[in-house]
Design a protein around this motif. Structure first.
Motif, PDB file in Angstrom:
ATOM      1  N   GLU A  59     -10.306  -1.253   0.390  1.00 19.92           N
ATOM      2  CA  GLU A  59     -11.223  -0.633  -0.573  1.00 19.92           C
ATOM      3  C   GLU A  59     -10.627   0.642  -1.147  1.00 19.92           C
ATOM      4  OE1 GLU A  59     -14.741  -0.138   1.751  1.00 19.92           O
ATOM      5  OE2 GLU A  59     -15.593  -2.085   1.173  1.00 19.92           O
ATOM      6  N   GLN A  60      -9.953   1.410  -0.304  1.00 19.90           N
ATOM      7  CA  GLN A  60      -9.313   2.641  -0.783  1.00 19.90           C
ATOM      8  C   GLN A  60      -8.199   2.327  -1.768  1.00 19.90           C
ATOM      9  OE1 GLN A  60      -9.895   6.256  -0.127  1.00 19.90           O
ATOM     10  NE2 GLN A  60      -8.763   5.877  -2.010  1.00 19.90           N
ATOM     11  N   LEU A  61      -7.434   1.280  -1.484  1.00 25.60           N
ATOM     12  CA  LEU A  61      -6.370   0.893  -2.405  1.00 25.60           C
ATOM     13  C   LEU A  61      -6.936   0.517  -3.770  1.00 25.60           C
ATOM     14  CD1 LEU A  61      -4.060  -1.274  -0.091  1.00 25.60           C
ATOM     15  CD2 LEU A  61      -3.725   1.100  -0.815  1.00 25.60           C
ATOM     16  N   VAL A  62      -8.074  -0.154  -3.778  1.00 20.60           N
ATOM     17  CA  VAL A  62      -8.702  -0.544  -5.043  1.00 20.60           C
ATOM     18  C   VAL A  62      -9.264   0.680  -5.758  1.00 20.60           C
ATOM     19  CG1 VAL A  62     -10.559  -1.886  -6.110  1.00 20.60           C
ATOM     20  CG2 VAL A  62      -9.181  -2.895  -4.294  1.00 20.60           C
ATOM     21  N   GLN A  63      -9.757   1.650  -5.012  1.00 21.13           N
ATOM     22  CA  GLN A  63     -10.237   2.883  -5.643  1.00 21.13           C
ATOM     23  C   GLN A  63      -9.106   3.563  -6.401  1.00 21.13           C
ATOM     24  OE1 GLN A  63     -12.427   5.615  -3.104  1.00 21.13           O
ATOM     25  NE2 GLN A  63     -13.565   3.948  -2.138  1.00 21.13           N
ATOM     26  N   TRP A  64      -7.920   3.527  -5.840  1.00 19.63           N
ATOM     27  CA  TRP A  64      -6.768   4.116  -6.513  1.00 19.63           C
ATOM     28  C   TRP A  64      -6.250   3.214  -7.626  1.00 19.63           C
ATOM     29  CZ3 TRP A  64      -4.475   5.316  -1.067  1.00 19.63           C
ATOM     30  CH2 TRP A  64      -4.949   6.564  -0.624  1.00 19.63           C
ATOM     31  N   ASN A  65      -6.455   1.911  -7.475  1.00 23.77           N
ATOM     32  CA  ASN A  65      -5.971   0.924  -8.446  1.00 23.77           C
ATOM     33  C   ASN A  65      -7.125   0.036  -8.905  1.00 23.77           C
ATOM     34  OD1 ASN A  65      -2.671   0.807  -8.218  1.00 23.77           O
ATOM     35  ND2 ASN A  65      -3.616   1.414  -6.294  1.00 23.77           N
ATOM     36  N   PRO A  66      -8.088   0.587  -9.635  1.00 20.03           N
ATOM     37  CA  PRO A  66      -9.282  -0.186 -10.004  1.00 20.03           C
ATOM     38  C   PRO A  66      -8.986  -1.409 -10.864  1.00 20.03           C
ATOM     39  CG  PRO A  66      -9.180   1.884 -11.225  1.00 20.03           C
ATOM     40  CD  PRO A  66      -8.143   1.966 -10.167  1.00 20.03           C
ATOM     41  N   GLY A  67      -7.821  -1.445 -11.479  1.00 23.50           N
ATOM     42  CA  GLY A  67      -7.460  -2.609 -12.279  1.00 23.50           C
ATOM     43  C   GLY A  67      -7.001  -3.796 -11.451  1.00 23.50           C
ATOM     44  N   ILE A 138       0.999   0.154  -7.159  1.00 19.66           N
ATOM     45  CA  ILE A 138       0.758   0.988  -5.978  1.00 19.66           C
ATOM     46  C   ILE A 138       1.705   2.176  -5.932  1.00 19.66           C
ATOM     47  CG2 ILE A 138      -0.135  -0.943  -4.603  1.00 19.66           C
ATOM     48  CD1 ILE A 138       2.599  -0.768  -3.078  1.00 19.66           C
ATOM     49  N   ARG A 139       2.852   2.077  -6.621  1.00 21.78           N
ATOM     50  CA  ARG A 139       3.795   3.202  -6.611  1.00 21.78           C
ATOM     51  C   ARG A 139       3.209   4.449  -7.267  1.00 21.78           C
ATOM     52  NH1 ARG A 139       7.070  -1.098  -7.702  1.00 21.78           N
ATOM     53  NH2 ARG A 139       7.221  -0.643  -9.922  1.00 21.78           N
ATOM     54  N   LYS A 140       2.204   4.264  -8.112  1.00 20.49           N
ATOM     55  CA  LYS A 140       1.562   5.425  -8.738  1.00 20.49           C
ATOM     56  C   LYS A 140       0.878   6.300  -7.687  1.00 20.49           C
ATOM     57  CE  LYS A 140       0.611   3.018 -13.105  1.00 20.49           C
ATOM     58  NZ  LYS A 140      -0.463   2.547 -14.026  1.00 20.49           N
ATOM     59  N   TYR A 141       0.548   5.696  -6.565  1.00 19.71           N
ATOM     60  CA  TYR A 141      -0.120   6.430  -5.487  1.00 19.71           C
ATOM     61  C   TYR A 141       0.693   6.336  -4.201  1.00 19.71           C
ATOM     62  CZ  TYR A 141      -4.000   6.612  -8.727  1.00 19.71           C
ATOM     63  OH  TYR A 141      -4.772   6.848  -9.842  1.00 19.71           O
ATOM     64  N   LEU A 158       6.676   0.048  -1.991  1.00 23.77           N
ATOM     65  CA  LEU A 158       7.273  -0.494  -3.204  1.00 23.77           C
ATOM     66  C   LEU A 158       6.309  -1.360  -4.003  1.00 23.77           C
ATOM     67  CD1 LEU A 158      10.804  -1.369  -1.831  1.00 23.77           C
ATOM     68  CD2 LEU A 158      10.334   0.031  -3.856  1.00 23.77           C
ATOM     69  N   PHE A 159       5.738  -2.355  -3.370  1.00 23.15           N
ATOM     70  CA  PHE A 159       4.837  -3.270  -4.081  1.00 23.15           C
ATOM     71  C   PHE A 159       3.971  -4.003  -3.073  1.00 23.15           C
ATOM     72  CE2 PHE A 159       9.393  -4.279  -4.838  1.00 23.15           C
ATOM     73  CZ  PHE A 159       9.640  -4.986  -3.668  1.00 23.15           C
ATOM     74  N   GLY A 160       2.859  -4.496  -3.572  1.00 29.32           N
ATOM     75  CA  GLY A 160       1.947  -5.259  -2.740  1.00 29.32           C
ATOM     76  C   GLY A 160       1.922  -6.709  -3.181  1.00 29.32           C
ATOM     77  N   LEU A 161       1.287  -7.550  -2.362  1.00 28.87           N
ATOM     78  CA  LEU A 161       1.130  -8.960  -2.691  1.00 28.87           C
ATOM     79  C   LEU A 161      -0.251  -9.418  -2.238  1.00 28.87           C
ATOM     80  CD1 LEU A 161       2.566 -11.523  -3.824  1.00 28.87           C
ATOM     81  CD2 LEU A 161       3.100 -12.096  -1.437  1.00 28.87           C
TER      82      LEU A 161
END
Length: 241
Positions: A59-67, A138-141, A158-161
């Motif tokens: 949920e926190q990851l989505v808060q940072w990356n709402p898109g 995710i690199r933006k955060y 680096l990146f998520g999947l």
């Protein structure tokens, strides 16, 4: 056409998943084992994979990356981390110096190894009848994620999947013309007309997420002052001066 080639040629990104679908422990293990068998320079394996299962973390990851709400709604979310902390421990045991910030080469090594592992995970997921989408934003955060997941020094996200059962069918996205990408024996100049043709191909493809012509999108991207977030994170993690 054999099954592997068919999967590779028909790979596409899915962003809408069945929130109730459960990827079994056995399936997840298959994906992770496939990722770990990816090629690696000198067998260094300069990466780590974090399986993020905790709902609050996602949920926190989505808060940072709402898109990218699929990071929460997918069955599995994997975070691929460039990991040079492991070899730092090796150097300490061997009493060797560890001057990573003298060159960008270690960062390239870790990024390449992680990317190869990521692609193996993508193809393994597809082979199981699942879909996936890579998350580079995710690199933006990176700093916040590093703190959230308690990443040690000499590591960098680096990146998520996101992996899950797709609920919206996607078409295979057209790629640039082969003659603009594939070269034999040396780099061969090509006409800009190929890029203009690709602009038209993508316009005809009509992906809703695309609001600009392909060429305009990247002209705008590289004209913008670069974000220094990743540079700052690498400095913080002792990977760059």
């Amino acid at each position: 056409m054999n099954k592997t080639i068919e999967i590779l040629k028909n790979r596409r990104s899915y962003r809408d998943f069945d929130e109730n679908h459960v990827v079994s422990k056995e399936e997840l293990q298959v994906i992770l084992e496939a990722a770990r068998q990816a090629p690696s320079w000198m067998n260094g394996q300069f990466y780590s994979i974090i399986v993020i299962q905790d709902k609050k973390l996602r949920e926190q990851l989505v808060q940072w990356n709402p898109g990218n709400p699929h990071m929460l709604k997918s069955s599995v979310f994997l975070l691929f981390v460039g990991d040079l902390h492991r070899t730092k421990m090796v150097s300490e045991v061997h009493g060797s110096s560890y001057s990573l910030d003298e060159s960008i080469e270690p960062i390239i090594l870790a990024t390449t190894d992680a990317a190869l592992a990521l692609e193996n995970a993508v193809i393994a997921s597809e082979s199981l009848g699942l879909g996936s989408v890579v998350v580079g934003s995710i690199r933006k955060y990176g700093k916040e994620i590093s703190q959230l997941l308690e990443l040690p020094e000499y590591t960098f996200p680096l990146f998520g999947l996101s992996v899950g059962k797709p609920i919206v069918e996607m078409e295979v996205k057209p790629r640039l013309p082969e003659s603009a990408v594939i070269h034999y024996d040396k780099y061969h100049p090509y006409s800009y007309l190929l890029i203009e043709q690709y602009n038209q191909t993508m316009e005809d493809f009509g992906e809703a997420r695309e609001t600009k012509a392909w060429s305009q999108k990247f002209a705008d991207y590289f004209a913008t002052a670069p974000s220094m977030v990743t540079d700052q994170l690498l400095q913080l993690q002792k990977l760059m001066k």
